[in-house]
Scaffold this motif. Structure first.
Motif, PDB file in Angstrom:
ATOM      1  N   TYR A 185      10.412  -1.716  15.751  1.00  0.00           N
ATOM      2  CA  TYR A 185       9.015  -1.898  16.201  1.00  0.00           C
ATOM      3  C   TYR A 185       8.949  -2.492  17.587  1.00  0.00           C
ATOM      4  CZ  TYR A 185       7.952  -6.953  16.009  1.00  0.00           C
ATOM      5  OH  TYR A 185       7.866  -8.306  16.287  1.00  0.00           O
ATOM      6  N   ASP A 212      12.047  -9.252  19.928  1.00  0.00           N
ATOM      7  CA  ASP A 212      11.786  -9.989  18.690  1.00  0.00           C
ATOM      8  C   ASP A 212      13.131 -10.568  18.261  1.00  0.00           C
ATOM      9  OD1 ASP A 212       9.807  -9.694  15.849  1.00  0.00           O
ATOM     10  OD2 ASP A 212      11.916 -10.216  15.671  1.00  0.00           O
ATOM     11  N   PHE A 215      14.344 -11.980  15.570  1.00  0.00           N
ATOM     12  CA  PHE A 215      14.908 -11.593  14.279  1.00  0.00           C
ATOM     13  C   PHE A 215      15.334 -10.124  14.273  1.00  0.00           C
ATOM     14  CE2 PHE A 215      14.256  -9.735  10.050  1.00  0.00           C
ATOM     15  CZ  PHE A 215      15.240 -10.434   9.363  1.00  0.00           C
ATOM     16  N   MET A 216      14.468  -9.247  14.802  1.00  0.00           N
ATOM     17  CA  MET A 216      14.802  -7.825  14.782  1.00  0.00           C
ATOM     18  C   MET A 216      15.965  -7.505  15.735  1.00  0.00           C
ATOM     19  SD  MET A 216      13.204  -6.566  12.298  1.00  0.00           S
ATOM     20  CE  MET A 216      14.105  -5.027  12.467  1.00  0.00           C
ATOM     21  N   ASN A 252      12.008  -3.788   6.928  1.00  0.00           N
ATOM     22  CA  ASN A 252      11.322  -4.967   7.465  1.00  0.00           C
ATOM     23  C   ASN A 252       9.802  -5.026   7.319  1.00  0.00           C
ATOM     24  OD1 ASN A 252      10.034  -6.053  10.395  1.00  0.00           O
ATOM     25  ND2 ASN A 252      11.303  -7.524   9.296  1.00  0.00           N
ATOM     26  N   ARG A 253       9.084  -3.940   7.529  1.00  0.00           N
ATOM     27  CA  ARG A 253       7.626  -3.973   7.405  1.00  0.00           C
ATOM     28  C   ARG A 253       7.226  -3.075   6.251  1.00  0.00           C
ATOM     29  NH1 ARG A 253       4.817  -4.710  13.219  1.00  0.00           N
ATOM     30  NH2 ARG A 253       5.666  -6.783  13.505  1.00  0.00           N
ATOM     31  N   ASN A 276       1.242  -7.272   9.080  1.00  0.00           N
ATOM     32  CA  ASN A 276       2.554  -7.298   8.438  1.00  0.00           C
ATOM     33  C   ASN A 276       2.485  -8.124   7.147  1.00  0.00           C
ATOM     34  OD1 ASN A 276       5.227  -7.894   7.752  1.00  0.00           O
ATOM     35  ND2 ASN A 276       5.887  -7.791   9.885  1.00  0.00           N
ATOM     36  N   ASP A 321       4.631  -9.605   5.612  1.00  0.00           N
ATOM     37  CA  ASP A 321       5.418 -10.839   5.711  1.00  0.00           C
ATOM     38  C   ASP A 321       4.519 -11.985   6.160  1.00  0.00           C
ATOM     39  OD1 ASP A 321       7.578  -9.350   5.069  1.00  0.00           O
ATOM     40  OD2 ASP A 321       8.741  -9.743   6.883  1.00  0.00           O
ATOM     41  N   ARG A 331       3.538 -14.962   3.541  1.00  0.00           N
ATOM     42  CA  ARG A 331       4.054 -16.305   3.868  1.00  0.00           C
ATOM     43  C   ARG A 331       2.905 -17.292   3.992  1.00  0.00           C
ATOM     44  NH1 ARG A 331       8.599 -14.107   8.149  1.00  0.00           N
ATOM     45  NH2 ARG A 331       9.814 -13.041   6.537  1.00  0.00           N
ATOM     46  N   TRP A 382       4.261 -13.542  15.845  1.00  0.00           N
ATOM     47  CA  TRP A 382       5.721 -13.722  15.746  1.00  0.00           C
ATOM     48  C   TRP A 382       6.329 -14.250  17.051  1.00  0.00           C
ATOM     49  CZ3 TRP A 382       6.341 -13.401  10.804  1.00  0.00           C
ATOM     50  CH2 TRP A 382       5.864 -12.335  10.050  1.00  0.00           C
ATOM     51  N   ASN A 407       7.341 -17.580  11.209  1.00  0.00           N
ATOM     52  CA  ASN A 407       8.744 -17.291  11.542  1.00  0.00           C
ATOM     53  C   ASN A 407       9.323 -18.372  12.459  1.00  0.00           C
ATOM     54  OD1 ASN A 407       7.819 -16.654  14.125  1.00  0.00           O
ATOM     55  ND2 ASN A 407       8.888 -14.696  14.246  1.00  0.00           N
ATOM     56  N   ASP A 459      13.386 -17.494   8.807  1.00  0.00           N
ATOM     57  CA  ASP A 459      14.380 -16.609   9.417  1.00  0.00           C
ATOM     58  C   ASP A 459      15.765 -17.246   9.401  1.00  0.00           C
ATOM     59  OD1 ASP A 459      12.837 -14.373   9.981  1.00  0.00           O
ATOM     60  OD2 ASP A 459      12.391 -14.984  12.033  1.00  0.00           O
ATOM     61  N   ASN A 505      16.120 -15.494   6.293  1.00  0.00           N
ATOM     62  CA  ASN A 505      15.706 -14.096   6.177  1.00  0.00           C
ATOM     63  C   ASN A 505      16.985 -13.335   6.541  1.00  0.00           C
ATOM     64  OD1 ASN A 505      14.212 -11.747   6.088  1.00  0.00           O
ATOM     65  ND2 ASN A 505      13.005 -12.179   7.915  1.00  0.00           N
TER      66      ASN A 505
HETATM   67  C1  BGC Z   1      10.592 -11.933  10.575  1.00  0.00           C
HETATM   68  C2  BGC Z   1       9.991 -12.167  11.919  1.00  0.00           C
HETATM   69  C3  BGC Z   1       9.891 -10.878  12.668  1.00  0.00           C
HETATM   70  C4  BGC Z   1       9.160  -9.841  11.830  1.00  0.00           C
HETATM   71  C5  BGC Z   1       9.119  -8.505  12.516  1.00  0.00           C
HETATM   72  C6  BGC Z   1       9.812 -10.863   9.845  1.00  0.00           C
HETATM   73  O1  BGC Z   1      10.425 -10.593   8.613  1.00  0.00           O
HETATM   74  O2  BGC Z   1      10.562 -13.117   9.821  1.00  0.00           O
HETATM   75  O3  BGC Z   1      10.740 -13.091  12.667  1.00  0.00           O
HETATM   76  O4  BGC Z   1       9.207 -11.109  13.877  1.00  0.00           O
HETATM   77  O5  BGC Z   1       9.806  -9.695  10.608  1.00  0.00           O
HETATM   78  O6  BGC Z   1       8.434  -7.576  11.731  1.00  0.00           O
END
Ligand code: BGC
Length: 355
Positions: free
Chosen positions: A63, A67, A69-70, A148-149, A213, A215, A219, A244, A271, A299, A319
């Motif tokens: 995406y 980012d 995490f990604m 992830n999404r 999202n 997530d 959360r 994020w 996050n 994360d 995560n």
């Molecule tokens: C993570 C985020 C990240 C997001 C992206 C989440 O699962 O915790 O850090 O920005 O996914 O979709």
């Protein structure tokens, strides 16, 4: 997609699956074999072996590269595919940046289809576009691993028709409810249960990820629910979207600290990137995590785990980028091999507090 179309698409997908590896790299020169001399025969054997070498083309659409995490996740996808290569199987992995723009990502998927990718791994920019994307990838006979999404079903749960109805589509992720619950539990398990000023309630601010999202939605919801389930009274002072992003997390936290001052006892961030920003705002405001304020992320980025161990963050939740990326790749490989897959694959979150 109507049923007939779906069946046709699935049949096509299976037919193409069976033919996966049509993108073989080396072609043996069978002409040599017909010449019959010993040395040529030997050469042919070698070439026949290499004729079995296959290169699978894998399209990975993320995406947004920007980012934290990604970035871990996509680097691990690439690294893990490399570890699975053998003399006879290679993976040509192409990873593209959607730059948080759904129209751009849709074009990238079109390009993957035109290039004849053998499998696509997709981190959607917008889950609301899931159907359109799934339809075109399935119609092109390409298996699809969503990561992830998570596109949610009509009941807001993991029963998304586009995933359930297509044998070559699945989702790999982590149940974000669990991460929210863990954040709330970490606070509930503190000696003062998050009520630093002893006024009988936990006053918090929430810094949310992209609201589209799940997530972020889960959360936000489940961190607070865990406190309430522990019998704790809560007060939301501010709930804002930081997408994020570390810089936005810092801005939101700084403004809230100016507005609510000492009344803020807990800063929940959806996050770690936003928690890193919030940590900077907290220290700039002269507040001290663990003494007069608590800070939570999700994360378990390396720097955040270090901060948890130093006391600069109260806690985070792992995560598991490695677990998720390896699962996504393993499933992609199953699809390449024409094996049956599940609709959903879940990787657990893990609570991270001071060791
Ligand atoms: C993570 C985020 C990240 C997001 C992206 C989440 O699962 O915790 O850090 O920005 O996914 O979709």
């Amino acid at each position: 997609m109507n049923k007939l179309k779906k069946i046709a698409a699935s049949a096509l997908a299976l037919a193409l699956l069976a033919g996966c590896g049509s993108s073989s790299t080396s072609a043996a020169t069978s002409a040599a074999a017909s010449e019959g001399s010993e040395s040529v025969a030997e050469e042919t054997t070698t070439e026949e072996t290499s004729a079995e070498a296959k290169t699978y083309n894998v399209g990975v659409a993320i995406y947004q590269f920007n980012d934290n995490f990604m970035t871990l996740y996509r680097n691990e996808i690439e690294a893990y595919f490399k570890t699975l290569e053998t003399d006879t199987v290679k993976y040509n992995v192409q990873i593209v940046d959607g730059a948080n723009d759904m129209a751009k990502q849709s074009e990238q998927v079109d390009a993957f289809i035109t290039q004849g990718m053998d499998v696509i791994i997709l981190n959607l920019v917008q889950t609301s576009s899931a159907d359109a994307i799934i339809d075109k990838v399935v119609s092109a006979g390409i298996p699809l691993v969503l990561i992830n999404r998570e596109p949610l079903g009509d009941n807001g749960d993991e029963s998304y028709a586009g995933i359930l109805d297509n044998p070559t589509v699945c989702y790999v992720g982590a149940d974000a409810r669990q991460s929210g619950t863990y954040q709330g539990e970490i606070v509930a398990e503190l000696p003062d249960h998050g009520d630093i000023n002893g006024d009988g309630k936990v006053s918090y601010i929430m810094i949310e990820g992209d609201p589209e999202n799940p997530d972020a939605q889960y959360r936000t919801q489940f961190s607070v629910k865990a406190l309430e389930d522990a019998g704790i009274t809560v007060e939301c002072l501010s709930d804002q979207v930081g997408n994020w992003d570390q810089v936005k997390g810092q801005e939101i936290c700084a403004n809230a600290l100016t507005q609510y001052g000492d009344a803020i006892e807990v800063v929940f961030c959806n996050n770690d990137a936003m928690a890193l920003g919030a940590a900077a705002a907290i220290s700039a405001a002269g507040r001290t995590v663990g003494e007069d304020i608590y800070l939570l992320g999700v994360d378990a980025l390396d720097e955040c785990v270090e901060m948890v161990n130093n006391g600069e963050m109260t806690g985070t939740v792992l995560n598991d980028a490695n677990g998720q990326s390896h699962t996504a790749v393993d499933v992609a490989v199953k699809l390449l091999n024409g094996e049956a897959i599940e609709n959903y694959y879940w990787v657990d979150y893990v609570k991270v507090t001071k060791q």
